[in-house]
Design a protein around this motif. Structure first.
Motif, PDB file in Angstrom:
ATOM      1  N   LYS A  42       9.334   5.707   3.597  1.00  0.00           N
ATOM      2  CA  LYS A  42      10.129   6.290   4.098  1.00  0.00           C
ATOM      3  C   LYS A  42      11.071   7.012   2.213  1.00  0.00           C
ATOM      4  O   LYS A  42      10.817   8.466   2.375  1.00  0.00           O
ATOM      5  N   ALA A  43      11.152   5.746   1.578  1.00  0.00           N
ATOM      6  CA  ALA A  43      11.636   6.286   0.015  1.00  0.00           C
ATOM      7  C   ALA A  43      10.790   7.220  -0.480  1.00  0.00           C
ATOM      8  O   ALA A  43      10.414   7.759  -1.603  1.00  0.00           O
ATOM      9  N   ALA A  44       8.889   5.838  -0.634  1.00  0.00           N
ATOM     10  CA  ALA A  44       7.779   6.891  -1.786  1.00  0.00           C
ATOM     11  C   ALA A  44       7.712   8.238  -1.082  1.00  0.00           C
ATOM     12  O   ALA A  44       7.159   8.800  -1.934  1.00  0.00           O
ATOM     13  N   GLN A  45       8.057   8.765   0.135  1.00  0.00           N
ATOM     14  CA  GLN A  45       8.116  10.494   0.255  1.00  0.00           C
ATOM     15  C   GLN A  45       9.065  11.009   0.288  1.00  0.00           C
ATOM     16  O   GLN A  45       9.410  12.365   0.743  1.00  0.00           O
ATOM     17  N   GLY A  46      10.282  10.697  -0.159  1.00  0.00           N
ATOM     18  CA  GLY A  46      11.578  10.982   0.741  1.00  0.00           C
ATOM     19  C   GLY A  46      11.924  11.781   1.253  1.00  0.00           C
ATOM     20  O   GLY A  46      13.089  12.578   1.794  1.00  0.00           O
ATOM     21  N   ILE A  47      11.591  10.776   2.623  1.00  0.00           N
ATOM     22  CA  ILE A  47      12.163  10.735   3.636  1.00  0.00           C
ATOM     23  C   ILE A  47      13.782  10.369   3.798  1.00  0.00           C
ATOM     24  O   ILE A  47      13.448   8.820   3.583  1.00  0.00           O
ATOM     25  N   PRO A  48      14.595  10.830   4.288  1.00  0.00           N
ATOM     26  CA  PRO A  48      16.119   9.860   4.102  1.00  0.00           C
ATOM     27  C   PRO A  48      15.960   8.857   5.423  1.00  0.00           C
ATOM     28  O   PRO A  48      14.570   9.317   6.556  1.00  0.00           O
ATOM     29  N   SER A  49      16.346   8.097   5.554  1.00  0.00           N
ATOM     30  CA  SER A  49      16.940   7.140   6.455  1.00  0.00           C
ATOM     31  C   SER A  49      17.114   8.056   7.926  1.00  0.00           C
ATOM     32  O   SER A  49      17.282   8.674   7.759  1.00  0.00           O
ATOM     33  N   GLY A  50      16.884   7.191   8.914  1.00  0.00           N
ATOM     34  CA  GLY A  50      17.224   7.653  10.350  1.00  0.00           C
ATOM     35  C   GLY A  50      16.213   8.630  10.790  1.00  0.00           C
ATOM     36  O   GLY A  50      15.033   8.164  10.761  1.00  0.00           O
ATOM     37  N   PRO A  51      16.641   9.392  12.275  1.00  0.00           N
ATOM     38  CA  PRO A  51      15.356   9.883  12.703  1.00  0.00           C
ATOM     39  C   PRO A  51      14.736  10.894  11.148  1.00  0.00           C
ATOM     40  O   PRO A  51      14.926  11.602  10.747  1.00  0.00           O
ATOM     41  N   MET A  52      13.451  10.975  12.535  1.00  0.00           N
ATOM     42  CA  MET A  52      12.642  11.486  11.894  1.00  0.00           C
ATOM     43  C   MET A  52      12.530  12.822  12.849  1.00  0.00           C
ATOM     44  O   MET A  52      12.432  13.294  13.332  1.00  0.00           O
ATOM     45  N   PRO A  53      12.396  14.243  11.455  1.00  0.00           N
ATOM     46  CA  PRO A  53      11.675  15.317  12.634  1.00  0.00           C
ATOM     47  C   PRO A  53      10.986  15.299  13.529  1.00  0.00           C
ATOM     48  O   PRO A  53       9.255  15.122  12.753  1.00  0.00           O
ATOM     49  N   ILE A  54      10.843  16.500  14.483  1.00  0.00           N
ATOM     50  CA  ILE A  54       9.324  16.577  15.274  1.00  0.00           C
ATOM     51  C   ILE A  54       9.261  18.134  15.163  1.00  0.00           C
ATOM     52  O   ILE A  54       8.177  18.446  14.256  1.00  0.00           O
ATOM     53  N   ALA A  55       9.932  18.662  14.766  1.00  0.00           N
ATOM     54  CA  ALA A  55       9.837  20.316  14.486  1.00  0.00           C
ATOM     55  C   ALA A  55       9.639  20.501  13.134  1.00  0.00           C
ATOM     56  O   ALA A  55      10.551  20.248  12.049  1.00  0.00           O
ATOM     57  N   ASP A  56       8.485  21.955  12.820  1.00  0.00           N
ATOM     58  CA  ASP A  56       8.668  22.337  11.153  1.00  0.00           C
ATOM     59  C   ASP A  56       9.963  23.265  10.931  1.00  0.00           C
ATOM     60  O   ASP A  56       9.923  22.863  10.311  1.00  0.00           O
ATOM     61  N   GLU A  57       9.856  23.760  12.619  1.00  0.00           N
ATOM     62  CA  GLU A  57      11.268  24.850  12.376  1.00  0.00           C
ATOM     63  C   GLU A  57      11.979  24.493  13.728  1.00  0.00           C
ATOM     64  O   GLU A  57      11.462  24.473  14.355  1.00  0.00           O
ATOM     65  N   ASP A  58      13.436  25.131  13.428  1.00  0.00           N
ATOM     66  CA  ASP A  58      14.269  25.026  14.440  1.00  0.00           C
ATOM     67  C   ASP A  58      14.710  26.432  14.566  1.00  0.00           C
ATOM     68  O   ASP A  58      15.271  27.237  14.054  1.00  0.00           O
ATOM     69  N   LEU A  59      14.195  27.107  15.367  1.00  0.00           N
ATOM     70  CA  LEU A  59      14.435  28.256  16.279  1.00  0.00           C
ATOM     71  C   LEU A  59      15.633  29.273  16.924  1.00  0.00           C
ATOM     72  O   LEU A  59      16.120  29.295  17.431  1.00  0.00           O
ATOM     73  N   THR A  60      16.072  27.649  17.372  1.00  0.00           N
ATOM     74  CA  THR A  60      17.153  27.739  18.369  1.00  0.00           C
ATOM     75  C   THR A  60      18.959  27.480  17.584  1.00  0.00           C
ATOM     76  O   THR A  60      19.660  27.479  18.017  1.00  0.00           O
TER      77      THR A  60
END
Length: 531
Positions: free
Chosen positions: A500-518
């Motif tokens: 995650k650190a190498a890809q700049g992804i924060p700790s915790g849940p990873m997103p599923i949706a690329d966009e949130d239109l809700t």
């Protein structure tokens, strides 16, 4: 389930974890579930010499230890007061994925998660790697040069040769070639009728075990009654079983616009299949069951492989994903028309309702099959559909419990039955003097709560008002080598943190949706700004 790979995985690194084997290892004051179906017994001192169980010493009764009866001192002693010891678990349906597969996970990641959940023997039923690579991994595991379960190799039949198999003679040659290259069995998915049955006959002739995922393309002529009659030993999943007892039709009813390569269509209609079959207890239901029992046929249901289909939110947000799922694997899980098993294009409440009914009927068959003496194993098929290695195995245990198995029956299926089906019950699968020291150690009683076997344990509210996670396999012992399961899980979490650190992804849940239109946003021009 599996997919092709682009190249060969690098050689696995030598083992750096695990201690032993010892000349004399003593597991002190344990409660034992021996895997035979017997209830828990104890307290015992278990004496392990090298890679074998040397003695099982009764030391009194709970709360009344007879100190004079205790085993003599050993090279290493582990006080396991309050712990249960079970036979090492057998996973009958695995894929040793690698960095070359779509999952893009290192093989060490998979192996550590298996061991960290007490899995000491696996049946590998289809790899993207060459047979020779798996044979080498199996040999190194047998020598304990790597930290890995013992492995039984069942390659995909259609991957044995470098060319298609379209005639019985070539089918027989492919089976002999697999035998020559060192496999333990063969997994089938499909094939022309004459090719499939010639291969099954040849496998029986040369002494190779067989299992099959009955693909929808072949069930019209190769359901479980046909394949078991031609010598197939076991089935994976459930395809081919309800098709053997359809009511009012010869073939599954599909929508007219159905295309099998559309995975949402495929899995959506799969969820509507069992209700087209004969009802539980009917003549057709019993006829199919009777014939399978007569053939001593084995069911490896892999309930957990399809669990997301009946509850997407539960599986996609399981507690372990945050710390144990690598980003590359998470990407594989996300809705995709390319990644196998990522069929969440527009998965609806109606799909989930269909699958819940599917499970009810499917589980009823599996439980009754067990009740009537049929063999049912525990297989996880992890690496797809939000189903994580190791964790998915414990989920399969829970699902067998839901199907109607008692906790002891679940452990029996996970140990003795699995070992028998894989042909290793003379060495593993139960706790017995002279057998291999393949054991699982867990604090607390897993029969009362199977969740204690999860790497994330179970939540407990303490007397002090604090909520704690407890449990998780504490030690996995294979060939007398003691693996600290907590350390193995720590190493996996570190792999995930680093990725995650190498890809700049924060700790915790990873997103599923690329966009949130809700939610309200400038792009949607909503809220007060739009008034």
């Amino acid at each position: 389930m599996a997919q092709s790979t682009l190249g060969q995985e690098p050689k696995l690194e030598a083992r750096t974890s695990g201690e032993g084997p010892y000349g004399r290892l003593i597991l002190r004051n344990v409660v034992m579930v021996d895997g035979t179906g017997a209830p828990a017994q104890g307290p015992y001192d278990i004496v392990i010499s090298g890679d074998r169980i040397e003695r099982i010493v009764s030391i009194g009764s709970p709360g009344a230890i007879d100190q004079e009866a205790r085993a003599e001192a050993g090279d290493r002693e582990i006080d396991l007061t309050g712990h249960y010891v079970l036979p090492g678990f057998v996973d009958s349906h695995t894929h040793l994925h690698t960095s070359q597969d779509g999952q893009a996970v290192p093989a060490e990641y998979v192996l550590k998660l298996w061991l960290a959940h007490g899995v000491t023997t696996v049946r590998e039923v289809g790899s993207g790697q060459p047979i020779e690579w798996l044979v080498d991994v199996r040999a190194r595991s047998n020598r304990n040069e790597i930290a890995a379960p013992r492995i039984k190799i069942y390659p995909f039949f259609h991957d044995i040769l470098d060319r298609p198999v379209n005639d019985p003679e070539t089918a027989r040659f492919a089976v002999r070639e697999a035998k020559r290259r060192g496999v333990d069995g063969i997994k089938f998915i499909g094939g022309a009728e004459d090719v499939l049955y010639a291969a099954l006959d040849e496998a029986e002739r040369v002494g190779l075990s067989t299992t099959m995922h009955h693909a929808q393309q072949v069930v019209a002529y190769a359901d479980v009654l046909e394949t078991s009659a031609h010598g197939l030993d076991s089935m994976e999943h459930w395809y081919g079983l309800p098709e053997a007892m359809l009511v009012g039709r010869q073939l599954q009813e599909f929508p007219n616009d159905f295309v099998n390569n559309d995975e949402q269509m495929r899995f959506g209609e799969a969820g509507r299949l069992w209700k087209q079959a004969a009802k539980p207890g009917s003549e057709a239901w019993n006829n199919v069951m009777d014939q399978l029992l007569e053939h001593d046929f084995v069911l490896s249901p892999t309930f957990t492989a399809y669990l997301t289909s009946r509850d997407f939110m539960r599986m996609s947000r399981a507690a372990w994903h945050d710390e144990y799922t690598l980003p590359a694997l998470w990407h594989w899980y996300k809705p995709s028309r390319q990644a196998h098993g990522s069929y969440w294009f527009d998965w609806t409440t109606e799909h989930e309702m269909d699958w819940r009914e599917n499970y009810r009927l499917w589980m009823a068959f599996v439980n009754e099959y067990k009740n009537r003496g049929g063999k049912v194993t525990v297989g996880s098929d992890s690496g797809y559909i939000y189903n994580l290695y190791g964790f998915g195995y414990v989920q399969e245990m829970e699902l067998l419990r839901e199907a109607g198995f008692t906790p002891l029956e679940v452990i029996h299926a996970a140990t003795s039955v699995g070992a028998e089906v894989l042909g290793v019950d003379d060495e593993v699968g139960s706790i017995r003097v002279g057998k291999k020291a393949d054991l699982v150690v867990v604090e607390g009683n897993p029969l009362a709560n199977l969740r204690r076997l999860f790497g994330t344990g179970t939540l407990v509210l303490g007397e002090d008002g604090k909520v704690r996670r407890e449990g998780g396999v504490k030690y996995t012992i294979k060939d007398g080598i003691v693996y600290d399961a907590f350390r193995l899980r720590d190493e996996v979490r570190e792999m995930v943190r680093d990725a995650k650190a190498a890809q700049g992804i924060p700790s915790g849940p990873m997103p599923i949706a690329d966009e949130d239109l809700t939610t309200c946003s400038v792009a949607l021009n909503c809220g007060l700004a739009a008034q």
